[in-house]
Design a protein around this motif. Structure first.
Motif, short mmCIF file in Angstrom:
data_model
loop_
_atom_site.label_atom_id
_atom_site.label_comp_id
_atom_site.label_asym_id
_atom_site.label_seq_id
_atom_site.Cartn_x
_atom_site.Cartn_y
_atom_site.Cartn_z
N ALA A 6 0.83 -1.21 0.00
CA ALA A 6 0.00 0.00 0.00
C ALA A 6 0.86 1.26 0.00
O ALA A 6 0.59 2.21 -0.72
CB ALA A 6 -0.94 0.00 1.20
N LEU A 7 1.92 1.28 0.81
CA LEU A 7 2.82 2.45 0.86
C LEU A 7 3.53 2.65 -0.48
O LEU A 7 3.76 3.78 -0.89
CB LEU A 7 3.84 2.30 1.98
CG LEU A 7 3.29 2.47 3.39
CD1 LEU A 7 4.36 2.17 4.42
CD2 LEU A 7 2.74 3.87 3.59
N ALA A 8 3.84 1.58 -1.17
CA ALA A 8 4.52 1.69 -2.46
C ALA A 8 3.63 2.36 -3.50
O ALA A 8 4.13 2.93 -4.46
CB ALA A 8 4.97 0.31 -2.94
N LYS A 9 2.31 2.30 -3.31
CA LYS A 9 1.36 2.87 -4.26
C LYS A 9 0.88 4.27 -3.85
O LYS A 9 0.17 4.92 -4.62
CB LYS A 9 0.15 1.95 -4.39
CG LYS A 9 0.50 0.60 -4.97
CD LYS A 9 -0.72 -0.29 -4.99
CE LYS A 9 -0.36 -1.68 -5.47
NZ LYS A 9 -1.52 -2.58 -5.43
N LEU A 10 1.26 4.73 -2.68
CA LEU A 10 0.79 6.00 -2.15
C LEU A 10 1.22 7.16 -3.05
O LEU A 10 2.39 7.32 -3.35
CB LEU A 10 1.37 6.21 -0.75
CG LEU A 10 0.84 7.38 0.06
CD1 LEU A 10 -0.63 7.13 0.41
CD2 LEU A 10 1.66 7.55 1.32
N LYS A 11 0.24 7.98 -3.50
CA LYS A 11 0.53 9.09 -4.40
C LYS A 11 0.54 10.44 -3.69
O LYS A 11 1.15 11.38 -4.16
CB LYS A 11 -0.48 9.11 -5.54
CG LYS A 11 -0.31 7.93 -6.46
CD LYS A 11 -1.19 8.06 -7.66
CE LYS A 11 -0.94 6.84 -8.53
NZ LYS A 11 -1.17 7.13 -9.91
N GLY A 12 -0.15 10.56 -2.58
CA GLY A 12 -0.19 11.82 -1.85
C GLY A 12 -0.11 11.57 -0.36
O GLY A 12 -0.63 10.57 0.14
N LEU A 13 0.56 12.48 0.34
CA LEU A 13 0.73 12.34 1.79
C LEU A 13 0.55 13.70 2.44
O LEU A 13 1.25 14.66 2.11
CB LEU A 13 2.13 11.78 2.08
CG LEU A 13 2.48 11.46 3.52
CD1 LEU A 13 1.51 10.43 4.09
CD2 LEU A 13 3.90 10.93 3.59
N HIS A 14 -0.43 13.79 3.34
CA HIS A 14 -0.72 15.05 4.03
C HIS A 14 -0.17 14.96 5.45
O HIS A 14 -0.70 14.24 6.29
CB HIS A 14 -2.23 15.29 4.06
CG HIS A 14 -2.59 16.54 4.79
ND1 HIS A 14 -2.56 17.77 4.19
CD2 HIS A 14 -2.97 16.75 6.06
CE1 HIS A 14 -2.91 18.69 5.08
NE2 HIS A 14 -3.16 18.09 6.22
N LEU A 15 0.91 15.69 5.70
CA LEU A 15 1.51 15.74 7.03
C LEU A 15 1.42 17.14 7.62
O LEU A 15 2.01 17.42 8.66
CB LEU A 15 2.97 15.29 6.97
CG LEU A 15 3.19 13.84 6.51
CD1 LEU A 15 4.67 13.56 6.34
CD2 LEU A 15 2.57 12.87 7.49
N LEU A 43 3.15 16.04 -1.51
CA LEU A 43 3.44 15.97 -0.08
C LEU A 43 3.11 17.31 0.56
O LEU A 43 3.60 18.35 0.12
CB LEU A 43 4.93 15.64 0.13
CG LEU A 43 5.46 15.64 1.55
CD1 LEU A 43 4.78 14.56 2.38
CD2 LEU A 43 6.96 15.45 1.55
N ASN A 44 2.29 17.29 1.59
CA ASN A 44 1.92 18.50 2.30
C ASN A 44 2.69 18.56 3.61
O ASN A 44 2.53 17.70 4.47
CB ASN A 44 0.42 18.51 2.58
CG ASN A 44 -0.02 19.70 3.37
OD1 ASN A 44 0.58 20.07 4.37
ND2 ASN A 44 -1.09 20.33 2.95
N LEU A 45 3.52 19.58 3.75
CA LEU A 45 4.26 19.83 5.00
C LEU A 45 3.95 21.22 5.55
O LEU A 45 4.76 21.79 6.27
CB LEU A 45 5.77 19.68 4.74
CG LEU A 45 6.27 18.30 4.36
CD1 LEU A 45 7.75 18.33 4.03
CD2 LEU A 45 5.99 17.29 5.46
N ASP A 46 2.78 21.74 5.24
CA ASP A 46 2.38 23.05 5.74
C ASP A 46 2.21 23.04 7.26
O ASP A 46 1.76 22.05 7.84
CB ASP A 46 1.04 23.48 5.12
CG ASP A 46 1.13 23.75 3.64
OD1 ASP A 46 2.25 23.87 3.11
OD2 ASP A 46 0.06 23.82 2.99
N ASP A 47 2.57 24.15 7.88
CA ASP A 47 2.33 24.37 9.30
C ASP A 47 2.95 23.30 10.20
O ASP A 47 2.32 22.82 11.14
CB ASP A 47 0.83 24.49 9.59
CG ASP A 47 0.20 25.63 8.83
OD1 ASP A 47 0.82 26.70 8.77
OD2 ASP A 47 -0.91 25.45 8.28
N ILE A 48 4.20 22.93 9.91
CA ILE A 48 4.93 22.05 10.80
C ILE A 48 6.06 22.86 11.44
O ILE A 48 6.46 23.89 10.91
CB ILE A 48 5.48 20.79 10.08
CG1 ILE A 48 6.52 21.16 9.02
CG2 ILE A 48 4.35 19.98 9.47
CD1 ILE A 48 7.25 19.97 8.41
N PRO A 49 6.57 22.42 12.59
CA PRO A 49 7.58 23.23 13.28
C PRO A 49 8.99 23.16 12.66
O PRO A 49 9.88 23.87 13.13
CB PRO A 49 7.59 22.65 14.70
CG PRO A 49 7.02 21.30 14.58
CD PRO A 49 6.08 21.33 13.42
#
Length: 71
Positions: A6-15, A43-49
């Motif tokens: 499943a991780l190998a097929k992941l196209k988007g990641l919201h963190l 890949l979303n890395l908005d608003d992380i420290p």
């Protein structure tokens, strides 16, 4: 294992909004350079420290990886 497939097929990641620090960004960038998440396009890395430099290093680790405003 099924999780790895499943991780190998992941196209988007919201963190965005998570507690990822510079150390976490270093680890994520290393994994992306090593071929982890091969199908990842966004890949979303908005608003992380993490610092802007650390976040930029993550996006630079995978050519063509788009930030949150692009996916």
């Amino acid at each position: 294992p099924p999780q790895a497939e499943a991780l190998a097929k992941l196209k988007g990641l919201h963190l965005g909004g998570s507690q990822i620090t510079d150390d976490g960004c270093v680890h994520l960038a290393f994994r992306l350079r090593s071929g982890a998440l091969p199908a990842l396009e966004g890949l979303n890395l908005d608003d992380i420290p993490a610092s802007e430099a650390a976040i930029a290093a993550v996006y630079e680790a995978r050519p063509g990886l788009r930030g949150s405003s692009h996916y």
